[in-house]
Design an enzyme around this catalytic site. Sequence first.
Site, PDB file in Angstrom:
ATOM      1  N   LYS A   1     -39.005  30.111  13.823  1.00  0.00           N
ATOM      2  CA  LYS A   1     -37.681  30.463  13.794  1.00  0.00           C
ATOM      3  C   LYS A   1     -38.291  31.703  12.633  1.00  0.00           C
ATOM      4  O   LYS A   1     -37.739  32.154  12.288  1.00  0.00           O
ATOM      5  CB  LYS A   1     -37.940  29.345  12.779  1.00  0.00           C
ATOM      6  CG  LYS A   1     -35.969  29.898  12.359  1.00  0.00           C
ATOM      7  CD  LYS A   1     -34.990  29.329  13.979  1.00  0.00           C
ATOM      8  CE  LYS A   1     -33.294  29.637  13.258  1.00  0.00           C
ATOM      9  NZ  LYS A   1     -32.880  30.069  14.837  1.00  0.00           N
TER      10      LYS A   1
ATOM     11  N   TYR B   1     -44.710  20.365   4.656  1.00  0.00           N
ATOM     12  CA  TYR B   1     -45.236  18.808   4.193  1.00  0.00           C
ATOM     13  C   TYR B   1     -45.321  18.571   2.801  1.00  0.00           C
ATOM     14  O   TYR B   1     -46.296  17.791   2.195  1.00  0.00           O
ATOM     15  CB  TYR B   1     -45.959  18.379   5.676  1.00  0.00           C
ATOM     16  CG  TYR B   1     -44.564  16.805   6.350  1.00  0.00           C
ATOM     17  CD1 TYR B   1     -43.709  18.354   6.950  1.00  0.00           C
ATOM     18  CD2 TYR B   1     -44.895  16.455   6.433  1.00  0.00           C
ATOM     19  CE1 TYR B   1     -43.241  17.872   8.231  1.00  0.00           C
ATOM     20  CE2 TYR B   1     -44.412  15.828   7.763  1.00  0.00           C
ATOM     21  CZ  TYR B   1     -43.437  16.301   8.407  1.00  0.00           C
ATOM     22  OH  TYR B   1     -42.324  16.239   9.351  1.00  0.00           O
TER      23      TYR B   1
ATOM     24  N   ASP C   1     -35.260  26.133  17.849  1.00  0.00           N
ATOM     25  CA  ASP C   1     -33.577  26.182  18.069  1.00  0.00           C
ATOM     26  C   ASP C   1     -33.986  26.195  20.182  1.00  0.00           C
ATOM     27  O   ASP C   1     -33.161  24.950  20.060  1.00  0.00           O
ATOM     28  CB  ASP C   1     -32.499  26.517  17.722  1.00  0.00           C
ATOM     29  CG  ASP C   1     -32.229  28.160  17.593  1.00  0.00           C
ATOM     30  OD1 ASP C   1     -33.222  28.312  17.814  1.00  0.00           O
ATOM     31  OD2 ASP C   1     -31.677  29.035  17.268  1.00  0.00           O
TER      32      ASP C   1
ATOM     33  N   ASP D   1     -40.540  13.985  19.040  1.00  0.00           N
ATOM     34  CA  ASP D   1     -39.962  12.877  18.822  1.00  0.00           C
ATOM     35  C   ASP D   1     -38.727  13.069  19.946  1.00  0.00           C
ATOM     36  O   ASP D   1     -38.059  12.282  21.002  1.00  0.00           O
ATOM     37  CB  ASP D   1     -39.219  12.022  17.600  1.00  0.00           C
ATOM     38  CG  ASP D   1     -39.710  11.521  16.945  1.00  0.00           C
ATOM     39  OD1 ASP D   1     -41.478  11.314  16.698  1.00  0.00           O
ATOM     40  OD2 ASP D   1     -38.964  10.787  16.572  1.00  0.00           O
TER      41      ASP D   1
ATOM     42  N   ASP E   1     -43.069  17.860  14.192  1.00  0.00           N
ATOM     43  CA  ASP E   1     -42.429  16.237  13.901  1.00  0.00           C
ATOM     44  C   ASP E   1     -41.639  16.070  14.911  1.00  0.00           C
ATOM     45  O   ASP E   1     -41.345  15.321  15.770  1.00  0.00           O
ATOM     46  CB  ASP E   1     -42.140  16.176  12.786  1.00  0.00           C
ATOM     47  CG  ASP E   1     -41.832  15.074  12.590  1.00  0.00           C
ATOM     48  OD1 ASP E   1     -40.790  14.907  12.016  1.00  0.00           O
ATOM     49  OD2 ASP E   1     -42.789  14.133  12.672  1.00  0.00           O
TER      50      ASP E   1
HETATM   51  C1  LIG Z   1     -43.891   9.306   8.698  1.00  0.00           C
HETATM   52  C2  LIG Z   1     -43.091  10.968   8.313  1.00  0.00           C
HETATM   53  C3  LIG Z   1     -44.610  11.559   7.144  1.00  0.00           C
HETATM   54  C4  LIG Z   1     -44.277  11.310   9.805  1.00  0.00           C
HETATM   55  C5  LIG Z   1     -43.928  12.362  10.106  1.00  0.00           C
HETATM   56  O1  LIG Z   1     -43.364  13.677   9.255  1.00  0.00           O
HETATM   57  O2  LIG Z   1     -45.389  12.893  10.316  1.00  0.00           O
HETATM   58  C6  LIG Z   1     -43.982  10.995  11.616  1.00  0.00           C
HETATM   59  O3  LIG Z   1     -42.455  11.295  11.675  1.00  0.00           O
HETATM   60  C7  LIG Z   1     -45.087  10.609  12.870  1.00  0.00           C
HETATM   61  O4  LIG Z   1     -44.632  11.833  13.457  1.00  0.00           O
HETATM   62  O5  LIG Z   1     -45.902  11.509  12.224  1.00  0.00           O
HETATM   63 MG   LIG Z   2     -42.346  11.924  13.210  1.00  0.00          MG
END
Ligand SMILES: CC(C)[C@H](C(=O)O)[C@@H](O)C(=O)O
Ligand SMILES: [Mg+2]
Length: 369
Positions: free
Chosen positions: A190, A140, A222, A250, A246
């Site tokens: 990784k 990032y 993975d 999710d 990240d």
């Molecule tokens: C919006 C994006 C920059 C952010 C990240 O990747 O950290 C989001 O996906 C999160 O999880 O907060």
């Molecule tokens: Mg995210």
Amino acid sequence: MYRIAVLPGDGIGKEVTRGAVKVLQAISDRFGHTFQFSYGLIGGEAIDREGTPLPEQTLHMCKQSDAVLLGAVGGPKWDKNPPHVRPEKGLLQIRKEMNLFANVRPVTFYESLAASSPLKPHVIEGADFVIVRELTGGLYFGKPSERRVEKGEEAVVDTLFYKRAEIERIITFAFTLAQKRKKKVTSVDKANVLESSRMWREVAEQVAKRFPDVQLEHMLVDNAAMQLVRSPKQFDVIVTENMFGDILSDEASMLTGSLGMLPSASLSVDGPALYEPIHGSAPDIAGKNKANPLATILSAAMMLRLSFGLTEEADVIERAVKQVLNAGYRTADIAQHGDFVLSTTEMVEKVKDAILDDVAIERIMQVYV
Ligand SMILES: CC(C)[C@H](C(=O)O)[C@@H](O)C(=O)O
Ligand SMILES: [Mg+2]
Ligand SMILES: NC(=O)c1ccc[n+]([C@@H]2O[C@H](COP(=O)([O-])OP(=O)(O)OC[C@H]3O[C@@H](n4cnc5c(N)ncnc54)[C@H](O)[C@@H]3O)[C@@H](O)[C@H]2O)c1
């Protein structure tokens, strides 16, 4: 008095932060706390109004606050902007400027939401782990991150950069957290490909020596992505670098059935922390009063607990969320066929009612039990 900087951001960020503030106001009414809310611009709306995704005034307000509550940033309107004026840049900047290196993403299985998950109940029942994501390094923020021409050909580069000290501090944080939980750290990397991951793994081994009561295992990312859906109950604390965290968080949200259920805390060594749902601005449902506010409400509970030490108040919010879910109330994202679907604002009202009931019951218990 507690000074809370509220950054609604874009899309559903406005809707879910509005709901979380209402819940905090209910807590304030019932427990007699004073929460002073200040509002700031971030993300796309900040670009539109101030020409930058993170106005100086917003950053100053956040640094002067006791904690920050953020909604979400981003949307198609700004997706073709140059990198320095993308909404997400504002989020990355505030994380870096406030040194919010430790991102804590708890993944909690709710019995009443078993049917909302795409995973089989026996796989997810009892799952309870935390993803600790390094938040201010890695791909990032690494330089160079640019397009270039190499030997006459168009090319592009991003850089995954970590100082050893940055790796050590996030892994130490993870072990410290695991000591208070089930005493197991899964370090995800990784290392079979990346040199950065090989240093990550070395540092994890070194840190582990300082925590003899905590088990350390290494897992390639993975494999970890597969294990999260195959056998999520094996995890206690997952620690990993920025991009992996990240993505895996999710994915982990599917244990609860929705991205709209996962809160987060972004912590620094000193200075105010930032609390936000892990989801985004959800342009596809923005403005429709459909968003699930619970991730942001649970993020507010994390704020009360971690930044203000208001553990009873945090417990009340978390119990209220569980009660509302156990009562069968659902927003569209976690609803099953035949469920009565609530809007964002209706769900917020149900949580507020449960808070008032809970406190009433608590008072009765104190008086008569
Ligand atoms: C919006 C994006 C920059 C952010 C990240 O990747 O950290 C989001 O996906 C999160 O999880 O907060
Ligand atoms: Mg995210
Ligand atoms: N922390 C943040 O501010 C953050 C996090 C992720 C994405 N984003 C941004 O959000 C924008 C949209 O990204 P995306 O669509 O990939 O991810 P998203 O998280 O916004 O949405 C992904 C899917 O989950 C659903 N969803 C998300 N939150 C929900 C909620 N609370 N209730 C019900 N459903 C919910 C959305 O409707 C969508 O179908 C992009 O600009 C992205 O950069 C911001």
